[in-house]
Write a protein that holds these residues in place. Structure first.
Motif, PDB file in Angstrom:
ATOM      1  N   LEU A  22      -3.870   2.577  -2.859  1.00  0.00           N
ATOM      2  CA  LEU A  22      -3.487   3.632  -2.079  1.00  0.00           C
ATOM      3  C   LEU A  22      -4.849   4.764  -1.084  1.00  0.00           C
ATOM      4  O   LEU A  22      -5.578   4.452  -1.216  1.00  0.00           O
ATOM      5  CB  LEU A  22      -3.591   4.599  -3.206  1.00  0.00           C
ATOM      6  N   ILE A  23      -4.131   4.722  -0.095  1.00  0.00           N
ATOM      7  CA  ILE A  23      -4.879   5.402   1.521  1.00  0.00           C
ATOM      8  C   ILE A  23      -4.263   6.738   1.225  1.00  0.00           C
ATOM      9  O   ILE A  23      -3.254   7.126   1.703  1.00  0.00           O
ATOM     10  CB  ILE A  23      -4.454   4.862   2.300  1.00  0.00           C
ATOM     11  N   ILE A  24      -5.161   7.822   1.382  1.00  0.00           N
ATOM     12  CA  ILE A  24      -4.958   9.546   0.884  1.00  0.00           C
ATOM     13  C   ILE A  24      -5.339   9.988   3.019  1.00  0.00           C
ATOM     14  O   ILE A  24      -6.826   9.739   2.465  1.00  0.00           O
ATOM     15  CB  ILE A  24      -5.837  10.061  -0.108  1.00  0.00           C
ATOM     16  N   CYS A  25      -4.884  10.256   2.949  1.00  0.00           N
ATOM     17  CA  CYS A  25      -5.377  10.991   4.943  1.00  0.00           C
ATOM     18  C   CYS A  25      -5.340  12.641   4.376  1.00  0.00           C
ATOM     19  O   CYS A  25      -5.016  13.327   3.651  1.00  0.00           O
ATOM     20  CB  CYS A  25      -3.941  10.756   5.666  1.00  0.00           C
ATOM     21  N   SER A  26      -7.195  12.733   5.099  1.00  0.00           N
ATOM     22  CA  SER A  26      -7.126  13.827   4.654  1.00  0.00           C
ATOM     23  C   SER A  26      -7.743  14.821   5.979  1.00  0.00           C
ATOM     24  O   SER A  26      -7.448  13.999   7.073  1.00  0.00           O
ATOM     25  CB  SER A  26      -8.518  13.695   3.737  1.00  0.00           C
ATOM     26  N   ASP A  27      -8.100  15.917   5.873  1.00  0.00           N
ATOM     27  CA  ASP A  27      -8.667  15.943   6.918  1.00  0.00           C
ATOM     28  C   ASP A  27     -10.528  16.187   7.009  1.00  0.00           C
ATOM     29  O   ASP A  27     -11.130  17.182   8.278  1.00  0.00           O
ATOM     30  CB  ASP A  27      -8.561  17.461   7.667  1.00  0.00           C
ATOM     31  N   ILE A  28     -11.170  15.521   6.553  1.00  0.00           N
ATOM     32  CA  ILE A  28     -12.760  15.356   6.597  1.00  0.00           C
ATOM     33  C   ILE A  28     -12.942  13.775   6.091  1.00  0.00           C
ATOM     34  O   ILE A  28     -11.668  12.818   5.562  1.00  0.00           O
ATOM     35  CB  ILE A  28     -12.585  15.605   5.365  1.00  0.00           C
ATOM     36  N   ASP A  29     -14.159  13.635   6.538  1.00  0.00           N
ATOM     37  CA  ASP A  29     -13.873  11.820   6.330  1.00  0.00           C
ATOM     38  C   ASP A  29     -14.064  11.215   4.824  1.00  0.00           C
ATOM     39  O   ASP A  29     -14.242   9.789   4.991  1.00  0.00           O
ATOM     40  CB  ASP A  29     -15.395  11.174   7.437  1.00  0.00           C
ATOM     41  N   GLY A  30     -14.080  11.967   3.840  1.00  0.00           N
ATOM     42  CA  GLY A  30     -13.886  11.760   2.227  1.00  0.00           C
ATOM     43  C   GLY A  30     -15.031  12.405   1.586  1.00  0.00           C
ATOM     44  O   GLY A  30     -14.992  13.004   1.689  1.00  0.00           O
ATOM     45  N   LEU A  31     -15.389  11.618   0.701  1.00  0.00           N
ATOM     46  CA  LEU A  31     -16.197  12.218  -0.416  1.00  0.00           C
ATOM     47  C   LEU A  31     -17.760  12.605   0.113  1.00  0.00           C
ATOM     48  O   LEU A  31     -18.415  11.832   0.320  1.00  0.00           O
ATOM     49  CB  LEU A  31     -16.223  11.097  -1.674  1.00  0.00           C
ATOM     50  N   TYR A  32     -18.190  13.841  -0.327  1.00  0.00           N
ATOM     51  CA  TYR A  32     -19.592  14.425   0.226  1.00  0.00           C
ATOM     52  C   TYR A  32     -20.152  15.144  -1.587  1.00  0.00           C
ATOM     53  O   TYR A  32     -19.119  14.936  -1.816  1.00  0.00           O
ATOM     54  CB  TYR A  32     -19.804  15.426   1.217  1.00  0.00           C
ATOM     55  N   SER A  33     -21.493  14.529  -1.130  1.00  0.00           N
ATOM     56  CA  SER A  33     -22.272  15.036  -2.579  1.00  0.00           C
ATOM     57  C   SER A  33     -21.986  16.473  -2.416  1.00  0.00           C
ATOM     58  O   SER A  33     -21.990  16.760  -3.606  1.00  0.00           O
ATOM     59  CB  SER A  33     -23.824  14.773  -2.334  1.00  0.00           C
ATOM     60  N   ALA A  34     -21.162  16.867  -1.876  1.00  0.00           N
ATOM     61  CA  ALA A  34     -21.022  19.017  -1.593  1.00  0.00           C
ATOM     62  C   ALA A  34     -20.519  18.634  -0.241  1.00  0.00           C
ATOM     63  O   ALA A  34     -20.364  18.118   0.302  1.00  0.00           O
ATOM     64  CB  ALA A  34     -22.758  19.302  -1.602  1.00  0.00           C
ATOM     65  N   ILE A  74       0.906  -1.047  -0.050  1.00  0.00           N
ATOM     66  CA  ILE A  74       0.052   0.064   0.392  1.00  0.00           C
ATOM     67  C   ILE A  74       0.978   1.333   0.068  1.00  0.00           C
ATOM     68  O   ILE A  74       2.291   1.109   0.404  1.00  0.00           O
ATOM     69  CB  ILE A  74      -0.617   0.221   1.169  1.00  0.00           C
ATOM     70  N   VAL A  75       0.571   2.410  -0.376  1.00  0.00           N
ATOM     71  CA  VAL A  75       1.196   3.193  -0.311  1.00  0.00           C
ATOM     72  C   VAL A  75      -0.259   5.011   0.140  1.00  0.00           C
ATOM     73  O   VAL A  75      -1.586   4.152   0.439  1.00  0.00           O
ATOM     74  CB  VAL A  75       1.040   4.214  -2.168  1.00  0.00           C
ATOM     75  N   ILE A  76       0.341   5.117   1.784  1.00  0.00           N
ATOM     76  CA  ILE A  76      -0.280   5.865   2.254  1.00  0.00           C
ATOM     77  C   ILE A  76       0.103   7.862   2.108  1.00  0.00           C
ATOM     78  O   ILE A  76       1.316   7.697   1.894  1.00  0.00           O
ATOM     79  CB  ILE A  76      -0.348   5.774   3.772  1.00  0.00           C
ATOM     80  N   LYS A  77      -0.938   8.140   1.962  1.00  0.00           N
ATOM     81  CA  LYS A  77      -0.355   9.441   2.283  1.00  0.00           C
ATOM     82  C   LYS A  77      -1.284  10.328   2.658  1.00  0.00           C
ATOM     83  O   LYS A  77      -1.675  10.567   3.326  1.00  0.00           O
ATOM     84  CB  LYS A  77      -0.759  10.062   0.342  1.00  0.00           C
ATOM     85  N   VAL A  78      -0.342  11.676   3.562  1.00  0.00           N
ATOM     86  CA  VAL A  78      -0.549  12.287   5.012  1.00  0.00           C
ATOM     87  C   VAL A  78      -0.041  13.621   4.033  1.00  0.00           C
ATOM     88  O   VAL A  78       1.302  14.094   3.696  1.00  0.00           O
ATOM     89  CB  VAL A  78       0.380  11.946   5.294  1.00  0.00           C
ATOM     90  N   ASP A 137       0.555  19.180  -6.402  1.00  0.00           N
ATOM     91  CA  ASP A 137      -0.120  18.512  -5.565  1.00  0.00           C
ATOM     92  C   ASP A 137       0.795  16.856  -4.778  1.00  0.00           C
ATOM     93  O   ASP A 137       0.379  15.951  -5.964  1.00  0.00           O
ATOM     94  CB  ASP A 137      -1.399  18.753  -5.267  1.00  0.00           C
ATOM     95  N   ASN A 138       0.686  16.499  -3.803  1.00  0.00           N
ATOM     96  CA  ASN A 138       0.709  15.018  -3.739  1.00  0.00           C
ATOM     97  C   ASN A 138      -0.023  14.486  -3.074  1.00  0.00           C
ATOM     98  O   ASN A 138       0.143  12.860  -3.599  1.00  0.00           O
ATOM     99  CB  ASN A 138       1.715  14.908  -1.897  1.00  0.00           C
ATOM    100  N   ASP A 139      -1.014  14.904  -3.953  1.00  0.00           N
ATOM    101  CA  ASP A 139      -2.035  13.232  -4.073  1.00  0.00           C
ATOM    102  C   ASP A 139      -1.984  12.608  -5.304  1.00  0.00           C
ATOM    103  O   ASP A 139      -1.435  11.391  -5.583  1.00  0.00           O
ATOM    104  CB  ASP A 139      -4.074  14.248  -3.677  1.00  0.00           C
ATOM    105  N   ASN A 140      -1.785  14.114  -6.300  1.00  0.00           N
ATOM    106  CA  ASN A 140      -0.791  13.137  -7.775  1.00  0.00           C
ATOM    107  C   ASN A 140      -0.483  12.679  -7.481  1.00  0.00           C
ATOM    108  O   ASN A 140       0.432  10.976  -7.915  1.00  0.00           O
ATOM    109  CB  ASN A 140      -1.092  13.964  -9.232  1.00  0.00           C
TER     110      ASN A 140
END
Length: 368
Positions: free
Chosen positions: A164-176, A9-13, A147-150
């Protein structure tokens, strides 16, 4: 345990997790991430860490009160902060770490791309944790991934990762945007990334981040098309990593696609920068999309940009939509002279004909 099919796995912080206050490194969120990496390794899963944060970590060392930061100040901060960031990570592990600094040019150059692959695989084989970052201390705008996501997606492809695990400051994808839209719907799983998914993305709200949900979806698009499961999880919540370790859902899962691009075509499409574009007529467009044909001069309508033989160019339909990226067998100047002509007439016009195809089918990667 984690998904039983994941062996690498690749983990992005991101910067917001490395330096929440933009005043040096903090272990506030990194302790849980480091524990997750250690647990993965104990389960026999190889890990590559892609870590942002060098500029944010070095801000305290370089005094500059104004915004935006000029490039020389950013690069000086990165030079200081990179050592701080590596030291912080190293102190959290009881095994060896290695620093890998990359630019877009390293990934676009086929020989260096393969060397990066060999280096990363050798480190993993010797149970060393590779820590990858963009080389912000020297990279100029035209050499940056941006950007380090790409970058993380490109690294996942290089090492043939399973996830690939991308660490964000939000729970994931939302509709808005859930910060501005209270009734935004959380999306736990995405089977395929399309225009509707991209429409849900917004920019970065964080002052020290270079990415946002858009770059994360771009990264997921790159990775899933190469057969790599991609997760966006909340890196500020230790529960996210506990759930993953116990095989439970966490964040948004972008499911890997069955149709995988070849390594060469993925490198061409996602790592090699385009130097121009050409517009095709309707017949050439149909042959490109549905017959897997090479592009001939007869199908070229117009040329945009200055490029040389061997450069990557976009192949567009008559509305300007980018259909594919390919490697041109002719320069822009030469193409201006032979566009619309049958292949037999190329030698008459140029005095030579190195290839009947403007772009050979083996050097074409479709965008969709």
């Amino acid at each position: 345990m984690l998904n039983s099919g994941w062996r690498r796995i690749v983990i992005k912080v991101g910067s917001a997790l490395i330096s929440p206050t933009a005043k040096g490194c903090s272990t506030r969120y990194l302790l849980a991430i480091a524990r997750f990496i250690s647990e993965c390794r104990q389960q026999g899963i190889e890990v590559v860490l892609v870590s942002s944060g060098s500029v944010a970590a070095g801000r305290g060392a370089i005094a500059f009160p104004h915004q935006p930061l000029p490039i020389n100040i950013k690069q000086a901060m990165a030079a200081v902060g990179q050592t701080e960031m590596m030291a912080t990570w190293s102190h959290l592990f009881d095994f060896r770490c290695a620093q890998i600094l990359l630019t877009h040019d390293d990934l676009a150059n086929r020989r260096r791309y393969l060397n990066i692959d060999n280096t990363l695989r050798t480190l993993l084989a010797n149970e060393v944790l590779p820590i990858v970052n963009e080389n912000d201390s020297v990279a100029t705008a035209e050499l940056k991934v941006g950007d380090n996501d790409n970058l993380a997606a490109m690294v996942a492809i290089v090492v043939d990762a399973d996830a690939l695990i991308i660490c964000s400051d939000i729970d994931g994808l939302y509709s808005a945007n859930p910060r501005t839209t209270p009734d935004a719907r959380f999306i736990a799983q995405v089977a395929q990334i399309n225009a509707d998914i991209y429409a849900m993305a917004g920019g970065s709200h964080h002052a020290i981040g270079t990415g946002g949900m858009l770059t994360k979806i771009q990264a997921a698009d790159k990775a899933t098309r190469q057969g790599i499961d991609t997760l966006i999880v909340n890196g500020q919540k230790a529960d996210s990593f506990d759930a993953l370790l116990h095989g439970k859902p966490a964040g948004t899962l972008f499911m890997r696609q069955q149709d995988r691009l070849s390594a060469k075509k993925h490198w061409l499409l996602h790592s090699l920068k385009s130097q121009g574009s050409i517009m095709l007529d309707t017949g050439a467009t149909q042959a490109l999309l549905h017959k897997g044909a090479s592009l001939l001069a007869k199908g070229v309508v117009s040329i945009d940009g200055q490029f040389d033989k061997g450069d990557a160019i976009w192949l567009c339909d008559n509305a300007g939509k980018q259909l594919a990226k390919g490697i041109s067998q002719y320069s822009a100047t030469e193409l201006q002279l032979i566009k619309g002509l049958h292949s037999q007439r190329i030698a008459d016009v140029l005095g030579f004909c190195p290839s009947e195809a403007v772009v050979h089918r083996d050097d074409i990667a479709l965008a969709n």
